[in-house]
Every structure is written in structure tokens, then in C-alpha cells.
Design a protein around this motif. Sequence first.
Motif, PDB file in Angstrom:
ATOM      1  N   UNK A  80       1.853   0.255  10.253  1.00 47.20           N
ATOM      2  CA  UNK A  80       1.707  -0.055   8.826  1.00 47.20           C
ATOM      3  C   UNK A  80       2.970   0.339   8.065  1.00 47.20           C
ATOM      4  N   UNK A  81       3.341  -0.470   7.083  1.00 45.90           N
ATOM      5  CA  UNK A  81       4.473  -0.122   6.224  1.00 45.90           C
ATOM      6  C   UNK A  81       4.077   1.071   5.360  1.00 45.90           C
ATOM      7  N   UNK A  82       4.927   2.074   5.249  1.00 46.53           N
ATOM      8  CA  UNK A  82       4.572   3.243   4.428  1.00 46.53           C
ATOM      9  C   UNK A  82       4.314   2.874   2.962  1.00 46.53           C
ATOM     10  N   UNK A  83       5.088   1.913   2.440  1.00 48.25           N
ATOM     11  CA  UNK A  83       4.940   1.552   1.026  1.00 48.25           C
ATOM     12  C   UNK A  83       3.769   0.607   0.752  1.00 48.25           C
ATOM     13  N   UNK A  84       3.233  -0.050   1.786  1.00 47.49           N
ATOM     14  CA  UNK A  84       2.077  -0.937   1.627  1.00 47.49           C
ATOM     15  C   UNK A  84       1.335  -0.972   2.960  1.00 47.49           C
ATOM     16  N   UNK A  85       0.328  -0.115   3.086  1.00 49.61           N
ATOM     17  CA  UNK A  85      -0.357   0.068   4.366  1.00 49.61           C
ATOM     18  C   UNK A  85      -1.215  -1.136   4.767  1.00 49.61           C
TER      19      UNK A  85
END
Length: 148
Positions: A80-85
Amino acid sequence: MENPRELFQVLTRRFGLLNKNCCSMDSENISLVQSHILYEIDKGKSPSMQQVADALGMDIRTFSRQIQNLVKRGLVKKTPLPEDRRVYTLSLTAEGKSVAAAIDQEINRYLDEIFSHMSEFEKETVIRSIKLLNECMAKSSVCCKPLF
């Protein structure tokens, strides 16, 4: 004049058979779709699930099922992207890289064998023609998009 559709039908069938025959690597039996997914992930720089699905022209739900299968088999990692899970990037595991490299090697061996029946000039002409066709298809309003 040759029938262009017939030429493409034959080419597509033959290349499909070539791809279909490529994908049994030792204990791994990889479907044609999965081999395309591994290829796109490998050539991308941590592409998102949506980017790869779009590049392959796949519905995201169908694509997600394929990814889940590849994750379970230890070939793909979803992060998952840290800024948009809600957004996941994809990468190949060490095993996934090994399988992708083996498939790539096998396809290149097939292509080398096919090109061995041509002169160097004919091979370069075919490659230039395919490149031109791909460029024109990318500009077409009726097909062939999106590719990243």
C-alpha cells in the motif's frame, strides 16, 4: 493485395501459441495472462495495480483475482502507498523475478529461432515495421490504449 485482417489473425494466433508454450517453468505453471502481468510489473517502476490493469486492458476485479493468485504463489508483492493506503503498488519477489526472467529468456529464444530464418536486413525491416505499427496504433482513436 493481401488481406490485412487475415495476416493479423494468423500472426495473433501464432504469437498466442508462442506465448502459451512459454509458461511452464520447472514447478511453476504460469498462465498466459499471468505471464503478461509479470512482464508489465517487471518493466514498470513499482506500478500501481490500476496502471498494470490498464496497460493490459483488464477489468480491475479480474486483475485483482490474478494478483491475489500471484501473491499467494509468492511471485508478486502488493504494497500500500503510505500516502493513500487504498492504492497498492506491485513488485516482483525474488521468485517472481526468476520466473519472469525464465519466461523472457524462453520467448527471446523462440524469437531468435524465428528470426534465424531471415536475413539481417529482413529482421531489421520487420522490427522497424512492428515499431511503426505500434506507434500508429497508439495514435489510433479506435483501439490500443492505454499503455504506460
